[in-house]
Motif scaffolding. Structure first.
Motif, mmCIF file in Angstrom:
data_model
loop_
_atom_site.group_PDB
_atom_site.id
_atom_site.type_symbol
_atom_site.label_atom_id
_atom_site.label_comp_id
_atom_site.label_asym_id
_atom_site.label_seq_id
_atom_site.Cartn_x
_atom_site.Cartn_y
_atom_site.Cartn_z
ATOM 1 N N ASP A 158 -6.205 -4.396 -9.995
ATOM 2 C CA ASP A 158 -6.390 -5.152 -8.757
ATOM 3 C C ASP A 158 -5.021 -5.689 -8.336
ATOM 4 O O ASP A 158 -4.469 -6.597 -8.982
ATOM 5 N N THR B 294 -8.380 2.261 -3.941
ATOM 6 C CA THR B 294 -9.697 2.062 -3.339
ATOM 7 C C THR B 294 -9.981 0.567 -3.200
ATOM 8 O O THR B 294 -10.447 0.097 -2.153
ATOM 9 N N ALA B 295 -9.693 -0.180 -4.262
ATOM 10 C CA ALA B 295 -9.962 -1.624 -4.237
ATOM 11 C C ALA B 295 -9.117 -2.313 -3.165
ATOM 12 O O ALA B 295 -9.588 -3.208 -2.461
ATOM 13 N N GLU C 138 -14.550 3.406 -10.739
ATOM 14 C CA GLU C 138 -14.768 1.946 -10.699
ATOM 15 C C GLU C 138 -13.495 1.119 -10.713
ATOM 16 O O GLU C 138 -13.531 -0.062 -10.387
ATOM 17 N N ARG D 44 -7.914 -0.982 -0.350
ATOM 18 C CA ARG D 44 -8.456 -0.643 0.981
ATOM 19 C C ARG D 44 -9.694 -1.472 1.276
ATOM 20 O O ARG D 44 -9.868 -1.977 2.381
ATOM 21 N N GLU D 45 -10.562 -1.588 0.289
ATOM 22 C CA GLU D 45 -11.807 -2.320 0.472
ATOM 23 C C GLU D 45 -11.529 -3.789 0.818
ATOM 24 O O GLU D 45 -12.103 -4.351 1.744
ATOM 25 N N LYS D 46 -10.595 -4.359 0.080
ATOM 26 C CA LYS D 46 -10.298 -5.785 0.275
ATOM 27 C C LYS D 46 -9.694 -6.027 1.674
ATOM 28 O O LYS D 46 -10.114 -6.949 2.380
ATOM 29 N N HIS E 151 -7.650 0.374 9.054
ATOM 30 C CA HIS E 151 -7.678 1.611 8.280
ATOM 31 C C HIS E 151 -6.817 2.680 8.929
ATOM 32 O O HIS E 151 -6.265 3.539 8.242
ATOM 33 N N TYR F 276 0.839 -1.200 0.000
ATOM 34 C CA TYR F 276 0.000 0.000 0.000
ATOM 35 C C TYR F 276 0.877 1.256 0.000
ATOM 36 O O TYR F 276 0.629 2.213 -0.732
ATOM 37 N N ARG G 97 -10.018 -4.207 4.272
ATOM 38 C CA ARG G 97 -11.032 -3.908 5.293
ATOM 39 C C ARG G 97 -11.947 -5.123 5.486
ATOM 40 O O ARG G 97 -12.219 -5.551 6.597
ATOM 41 N N MET G 98 -12.374 -5.701 4.354
ATOM 42 C CA MET G 98 -13.260 -6.874 4.418
ATOM 43 C C MET G 98 -12.570 -8.022 5.149
ATOM 44 O O MET G 98 -13.180 -8.746 5.913
ATOM 45 N N GLU G 99 -11.286 -8.180 4.868
ATOM 46 C CA GLU G 99 -10.576 -9.322 5.455
ATOM 47 C C GLU G 99 -10.057 -9.035 6.857
ATOM 48 O O GLU G 99 -9.630 -9.944 7.567
#
Ligand code: TPP
Ligand code: MG
Length: 324
Positions: free
Chosen positions: A210, A269-270, A264, A272-274, A283, A12, A276-278
């Motif tokens: 990705d 962004t992708a 999109e 961070r999202e991934k 953050h 990151y 966060r989900m895992e």
């Protein structure tokens, strides 16, 4: 093997460094203080980082005219790069290279390159040297969708196959070569990888927006090449945020195309999202990286501005190599 939290934070940090480096240049170029042509890499960060973080400093890469991201991901000093782009004496190449020819042999970055299709033959040379010394090193060429049409790229791929060189051809398909879309200019527009296969090597395909898709595909490829199976290629579907060069208003893009891409297909962004989900990285840790990187870029610009111009008396230095 899944990446641990230190590796995720490193990835990151690298991607964010490229993004802020490029966004800052986009602003600073307008001041007129930076000479020469500049091509920004923002949008494509997941490619450079997903690939280079799996290489060692002994592995060599050759970049393109859009080279800042490859340099940062391979480990070039960010402050030295900024000074270089400002043409200063303390730059990574003493202010002689500018944006388009940055090189740092100490980290295995053989050079950015103004010649489209110029990188692939150089990477094959590095790969042949690696094959001779037998230490499992590889030579990597980054090329765009435009460069995939160049004869040099074809010749390099063929030479790598017949010599079983550990060369890796990375095709970053950002869908434009200058102002021309790949659907118009590339015969196999959505499938550049098939060209590499036609030359007799294995090829991988991944989503270059990705980080994880890029990382996983390249991990497989690298194992194949380091295993002595000759060259391989990978095609990454990616996006370029800024113009071909700084100053290009991108009028050739479709209506709303850039907004859609940024909304999109953003790799940061992708990412961070991934995570966060895992729940693999907090953050707060990512926010801290954002702060650190912003401070680094501020410092780089301040140091570049304050650095001296190169001394004209030294202009002939480093022109010839001493072999004996
Ligand atoms: C041999 C050669 N032909 C043409 C050019 C002019 N030129 C510079 S960049 C570029 C487009 C390259 O497109 P691509 O390979 O897709 O890379 P991208 O700019 O998308 O990163 C062209 C045609 C050049 N520099 N060298
Ligand atoms: Mg392109």
């Amino acid at each position: 093997m899944p990446l641990d939290s230190d590796q995720l934070l490193h990835a990151y940090r690298q991607m964010k460094t490229i993004r802020l480096f490029e966004e800052r240049l986009h602003d600073e170029i307008k001041t007129g203080e930076i000479g020469g042509f500049t091509h920004l890499y923002a949008g494509q960060e997941a490619v450079a980082v997903g690939i280079c973080m799996q290489l060692t400093t002994e592995d060599k890469i050759v970049s393109t005219h859009r080279g800042h991201g490859h340099c940062i991901a391979k480990g070039c000093d960010v402050i030295g790069m900024m000074k270089e782009i400002y043409g200063r004496a303390g730059g990574l190449c003493k202010g002689r290279a500018g944006s388009m020819h940055i090189a740092d042999l100490d980290v295995g970055m053989l050079g950015a390159n103004g010649i489209v299709g110029g990188g692939a033959p150089q990477a094959v040379g590095a790969a042949l040297a690696a094959r001779i010394d037998g230490k499992g090193r590889v030579g990597v060429a980054f090329s765009g969708d435009g460069a995939c049409n160049q004869g040099t790229t074809f010749e390099a791929m063929n030479l790598a196959v017949v010599t079983k060189a550990p060369a890796i051809f990375v095709f970053e398909n950002n869908h434009y070569s200058e102002h021309t879309g790949d659907a118009y200019a590339v015969g196999t527009a959505d499938d550049i990888a098939s060209r590499a296969e036609a030359f007799g090597m294995r090829a991988w395909r991944a989503d270059g927006c990705d980080f994880f898709s890029t990382y996983d595909a390249f991990a497989e490829l690298l194992e194949h090449v380091r295993g002595g199976n000759g060259p391989a290629a990978i095609e990454l579907d990616t996006e370029r945020y800024f113009g071909h060069f700084e100053g290009d208003p991108q009028r050739y893009r479709g209506k709303g195309e850039l907004d859609r891409i940024r909304a999109e297909r953003d790799c940061l962004t992708a990412f961070r999202e991934k995570v966060r989900m895992e729940g693999s990285v907090t953050h707060a840790a990512l926010d801290q990286v954002d702060e650190d990187v912003a401070a680094l870029i501020d410092d780089a610009v301040a140091q570049a501005r304050a650095d001296a111009e190169p001394d004209p008396a030294n202009v002939a230095d480093d022109v010839y190599a001493d072999y004996f």
